[in-house]
Design a protein around this motif. Structure first.
Motif, short mmCIF file in Angstrom:
data_model
loop_
_atom_site.label_atom_id
_atom_site.label_comp_id
_atom_site.label_asym_id
_atom_site.label_seq_id
_atom_site.Cartn_x
_atom_site.Cartn_y
_atom_site.Cartn_z
N MET A 1 0.86 -1.19 0.00
CA MET A 1 0.00 0.00 0.00
C MET A 1 0.89 1.24 0.00
O MET A 1 1.64 1.47 0.95
CB MET A 1 -0.85 -0.07 1.28
CG MET A 1 -1.70 1.10 1.57
SD MET A 1 -2.49 0.86 3.20
CE MET A 1 -2.92 -0.89 3.18
N SER A 2 0.90 2.01 -1.08
CA SER A 2 1.82 3.14 -1.10
C SER A 2 1.24 4.31 -0.34
O SER A 2 1.93 5.03 0.36
CB SER A 2 2.14 3.55 -2.53
OG SER A 2 1.11 4.36 -3.05
N GLY A 3 -0.05 4.53 -0.45
CA GLY A 3 -0.72 5.43 0.46
C GLY A 3 -0.49 6.90 0.22
O GLY A 3 -0.96 7.72 0.98
N ASP A 4 0.21 7.28 -0.84
CA ASP A 4 0.38 8.72 -1.02
C ASP A 4 -0.47 9.25 -2.17
O ASP A 4 -0.34 10.37 -2.58
CB ASP A 4 1.86 9.07 -1.20
CG ASP A 4 2.55 8.21 -2.22
OD1 ASP A 4 3.75 8.32 -2.37
OD2 ASP A 4 1.84 7.41 -2.89
N GLN A 5 -1.37 8.42 -2.69
CA GLN A 5 -2.29 8.83 -3.73
C GLN A 5 -3.65 8.23 -3.48
O GLN A 5 -3.74 7.03 -3.26
CB GLN A 5 -1.79 8.38 -5.11
CG GLN A 5 -0.80 9.30 -5.76
CD GLN A 5 -1.34 10.67 -6.04
OE1 GLN A 5 -2.54 10.83 -6.28
NE2 GLN A 5 -0.48 11.68 -5.98
N GLY A 8 -2.35 13.02 1.03
CA GLY A 8 -1.14 12.69 1.75
C GLY A 8 0.10 12.69 0.89
O GLY A 8 0.97 11.85 1.06
N THR A 10 3.74 13.41 -0.37
CA THR A 10 4.90 13.49 0.52
C THR A 10 6.16 13.84 -0.26
O THR A 10 7.06 13.01 -0.42
CB THR A 10 5.11 12.15 1.23
OG1 THR A 10 5.08 11.10 0.24
CG2 THR A 10 4.03 11.87 2.23
N VAL A 234 6.91 9.47 12.36
CA VAL A 234 6.54 9.33 10.95
C VAL A 234 6.33 10.71 10.32
O VAL A 234 6.81 10.98 9.20
CB VAL A 234 5.27 8.46 10.81
CG1 VAL A 234 4.75 8.47 9.37
CG2 VAL A 234 5.55 7.03 11.26
N VAL A 238 8.17 12.28 7.08
CA VAL A 238 7.40 12.80 5.94
C VAL A 238 7.87 14.22 5.59
O VAL A 238 7.90 14.62 4.43
CB VAL A 238 5.88 12.76 6.25
CG1 VAL A 238 5.08 13.60 5.26
CG2 VAL A 238 5.39 11.30 6.26
N ASP A 266 6.14 0.97 9.83
CA ASP A 266 5.35 2.08 9.28
C ASP A 266 6.11 2.76 8.14
O ASP A 266 5.56 3.00 7.06
CB ASP A 266 5.05 3.13 10.37
CG ASP A 266 3.78 2.83 11.18
OD1 ASP A 266 3.12 1.81 10.90
OD2 ASP A 266 3.46 3.62 12.09
N LYS A 270 4.75 1.06 4.76
CA LYS A 270 3.66 1.95 4.36
C LYS A 270 4.14 3.06 3.43
O LYS A 270 3.39 3.55 2.61
CB LYS A 270 3.05 2.64 5.60
CG LYS A 270 2.61 1.73 6.70
CD LYS A 270 1.26 1.16 6.41
CE LYS A 270 0.91 0.10 7.44
NZ LYS A 270 -0.37 -0.51 7.17
N LEU A 271 5.38 3.50 3.64
CA LEU A 271 5.85 4.67 2.89
C LEU A 271 7.03 4.36 1.99
O LEU A 271 7.50 5.24 1.27
CB LEU A 271 6.21 5.80 3.86
CG LEU A 271 5.06 6.37 4.69
CD1 LEU A 271 5.56 7.38 5.73
CD2 LEU A 271 4.01 7.01 3.79
#
Lengths: 546, 546
Positions: A1-5, A8, A10, A234, A238, A266, A270-271
């Motif tokens: 899960m890249s989670g920046d789209q 959020g 970064t 975190v 970021v 995390d 996650k990132l």
């Protein structure tokens, strides 16, 4: 899960960060932790095996044990990925760096790298140090320059940085600049009171990172007083921080430090920020539990990623979906990635599917007939107050018995336990000595053995008697010990006549397991859990590779 | 500390949020929690006393105990600030709302307000529900409309919202819109897998809040799988969310839910967002610990704000600075604001002032000498594991004794209790009859009396023997019975040798009281609490108007 789209974004996210562990210094401030030098050496080995970059070994000037740690570390520790760091503070107000005892002790640790703390909140300079802001800056600049001049790599911990920056950003930045100019290779923003929130940490860290524009690395050190130590770490990354200071399991003064067992996955999972060397992430769970053992604190079941409950599923909805669609729909990561496992909590069971999954997890082969028998038995047991969701070892024994297995180690004939309390009434607060004696009669290898045990309570006395009776026959018993003991009164409304459930946690040093017993008699319930604990331990010893 | 200057500007920050507690539903999923209906009623009373807005009482369709809770709550709970909420899920795929068992059960709870969960991640609609996206939306819309049509205030929990929004923002928003259009008064964004990070939650929540532009309230519900449940809740509020769902002490499935004991003060004390009614913030610590007792889990010492270590200072630097410059320099808030205290040395139960207040409350007259003696005694007892926070009756007896009083009812000479278990081994699940017999020797009215009691456990047998010995002398005893019995193992690391604390709740029909006993022997600890219970009951009967 890249989670920046979407959401959020970064842009300042670094490709990698350095993990700086301070379990041996800040972590040792946790209430209930008291480490010997040997303990510290063992913890350092675990940290190196995990693959952190920096191990802060202690504060040699403040603590003679820490000085001894550094002495012994030189000869006894063979570090692979990590580098030891000695901690100290800046020189005294109006003092000289070359005669300062703290700086001398830092140098005396003979580490390539040192970390010193200094004040970046104007209020602390004037009120706690009782000196001028100019002298506060000079203390930092001269101390860093002195250590760098002695050939050390220097990290600078800016104490109370976030409070200081909110109060007087010019002064707070001036302190960082002084450290950087004097040769510090990283300035670490410390949320010493632990009162900051992530959006604040992120905004302030971004301003600092922008201010230095890459001239010096920026680090983050957080405490958990707002329950945000992990999130604040975190948030700082970021915003561009590239060193993260924290501890194993979040140990630390008051509410603790940032829990590296959470921050590391995390950031990486996650990132996409690199933290540990390739291929080490699955050591997290083991290191967390091993260090808990070393500091003699129970592992926290609900800890993210590494806790025994972190991937435990209880709700019927979830467990059926888990079987159907795989873990991905109800687990945020694959537990194997951090060395943990999915556990189906067998609660209000009945579902054959859940039980089959559980049997597979425990490595027991259940045929259809055995599964049906077991399903009925579990329903019956649960209606009487048994729970197996936490007691995997008892469940495994039960499953084995459903296949026709019986434990081959010993057979119990009887026990008796008596408590006697004389010498007057007890009133709240009296220290009372109660005499307790247990007698156990068992059969081992076709022979009848009895033994007497004494203890400070009935369960303790029974444990002692049983071990005496088995004495010599099973050397593996010496390694098995009970680490926790929980009692839950069910249907408390029946008060002293209520059914009691006992859970016992045990370990043999390598493995940990939990067993359960249920009875209206607390002694019998404890006895059942105790028997299962020893039988399971012996079973493990039997099947383990020699 | 306002914290929004410089860095961390918060233009969307609401002036107040509603606190939605789901301890009784989501919290009950925590490994190790198993609540009776009585327990649930007691927890609800605590939540109301704290001042939360909403208490989610349970999932009546999934759990018969929850249905019973709602039935009894109507007559037994007198809620002051809080409103009960029944939980359920949307109707089944291709089903009808008016014959749906879950929706019927939600209505059957007869609450003014309900909360239903539905799917907002496209993947779950197609893979877990195995239906179309259109049907997924219709399930939400029709279910909300049906409940609203029956006169309920409806909250909609959007399951897996953040994962869903990242995967397919159009569909995730369509689900929320359907709920809002159908009459939901709040759409709650759930981080069901708990894998999100604060900057992601903040960004996505801001997009949702902007999308609805005030047409519907937006709530937040987080799990702690990334260690960020609290921070994610705060981040959502910073982005404009106005309802926060969480649990006392962060109980919840796997790693738990957002800990309201942290979120509430984070929002109010750090960001100025109103949460509890005026004047309730200092109840946080007491509620946290009382609920921990009720669910029979040890309070976590390192919990922010409410933990016993949250303001405990161990480091020499900090403790001396505390003395010199006051707590403000090393504590992020004044602990009294949340009902907690600074601890510098060993813990001490209240100062003299607090004890005097307590004595007045209990109607005991303590002079200065007695207060000083009692203060010393309490410190000593607390260091041995006694707690009197929940055990008012034992505390009152202790205070009376400090004034020179002794209980006039009987004096204990001795007791003996034996358990015998024959007839073969116990294995998990066996129903075992254990013979237990107790002998008690006491003095009543100058006469020595002995009696034998049998019971299904040692404490039960002792209770029975003691009552037999007092038989006839105190008719009031017939009205006194024990209503709950809790056992907590302290220092579980010592396993079967650990110290045990027993709490007993009792009633005489009109009054209820709690007593405590502590000993390494569970029987002796129980005996102490039992004696206090009977003595206190007799005392009440003596002083009550005839």
């Amino acid at each position: 899960m890249s989670g920046d789209q979407p959401g959020g974004a970064t842009p300042s996210l670094p490709a990698s960060v350095e993990i700086f562990d301070t379990t041996l210094r800040d972590g040792a401030q946790f209430e209930g932790i008291s480490l010997s030098v040997d303990d510290k050496l063992r913890v350092a080995e675990q940290l190196d095996w995990l693959g952190v970059h920096w191990i802060e070994g202690g504060y040699p000037q403040a603590n003679p044990k820490d000085a001894e740690f550094f002495e012994r570390a030189v000869t006894e520790l063979k570090l692979d990925t990590a580098t030891l760091v000695a901690f100290g503070s800046t020189r005294r107000p109006a003092g000289k760096v070359d005669v300062d005892p703290t700086l001398a002790a830092v140098l005396g640790a003979h580490t390539s790298t040192v970390c010193i703390v200094g004040k970046s909140w104007d209020y602390h300079v004037t009120e706690a140090l009782r000196t001028t802001l100019d002298e506060g800056v000079a203390m930092v600049a001269e101390s860093v320059a002195f250590l760098a001049g002695e050939g050390r790599r220097v990290f600078f911990d800016a104490e109370h940085f976030f409070d200081g920056y909110r109060a007087n950003p010019e002064f707070a930045l001036r302190v960082l600049e002084a450290a950087a100019t004097a040769g510090a290779s990283c300035v670490v923003l410390c949320d010493t009171n632990g009162g900051s929130l992530p959006h604040q940490v992120q905004a302030i860290t971004a301003e600092v990172v922008a201010h230095f524009a890459g001239d010096v690395a920026v680090g983050i050190h957080t405490q958990n007083d707002s329950g945000c130590a992990v999130a604040n770490s975190v948030a700082a990354v970021v915003a561009g921080a590239t060193q993260v200071q924290g501890t194993v399991n979040g140990y630390g003064e008051r509410t603790g430090n940032a829990n590296l067992m959470t921050v590391i996955p995390d950031l990486t999972l996650k990132l996409g920020v690199a933290t540990l060397p390739e291929g080490r992430m699955d050591r997290l769970t083991l290191v967390s539990r091993h260090v808990a053992e070393l500091v003699n604190l129970p592992p926290q079941p609900a800890d993210p990623y590494v806790g025994v409950s972190a991937f435990a599923h209880k709700g019927g909805l979830h467990t059926s979906a888990l079987g159907r669609a795989g873990g991905a729909t109800y687990e945020h990561i694959d537990p194997a990635v951090v060395g943990n496992v999915t556990r189906v909590l067998v609660s209000d069971l009945g579902g054959r599917a859940g039980m089959a999954m559980k049997a597979t997890e425990l490595g027991v082969e259940l045929d259809d007939a055995a599964a049906a028998r077991l399903s009925d038995e579990l329903k019956e047991l649960e209606s009487r107050g048994w729970v197996f969701e936490a007691a995997d070892a008892s469940l495994e024994l039960l499953m084995r018995r459903a296949t026709g297995w019986t434990q081959p180690f010993f057979a119990v004939e009887s026990y008796r336990v008596s408590s006697f309390h004389g010498e007057g009434a007890s009133a709240s607060g009296d220290v009372v000595e109660v005499t307790t004696e247990a007698t156990v009669k068992i059969w081992v290898d076709g022979q009848r053995v009895d033994a007497v045990g004494e203890g400070n309570g009935p369960v303790n006395a029974l444990d002692s008697a049983l071990r005496r009776a088995l004495n010599g026959r099973y050397p593996a018993l010496d390694r098995i010990h009970l680490t926790d003991f929980k009692v839950r009164v069910l249907d408390g409304g029946a008060a002293t006549g209520a059914v009691v459930r006992v859970l016992i946690d045990s370990t043999d040093g390598d493995n940990a397991w939990t067993t359960v017993g249920v009875n209206a008699n607390v002694i019998e319930a404890s006895w059942q859990a105790l028997l299962d604990s020893l039988v399971y331990g012996l079973l493990l010893a039997d099947t383990a590779p020699a």
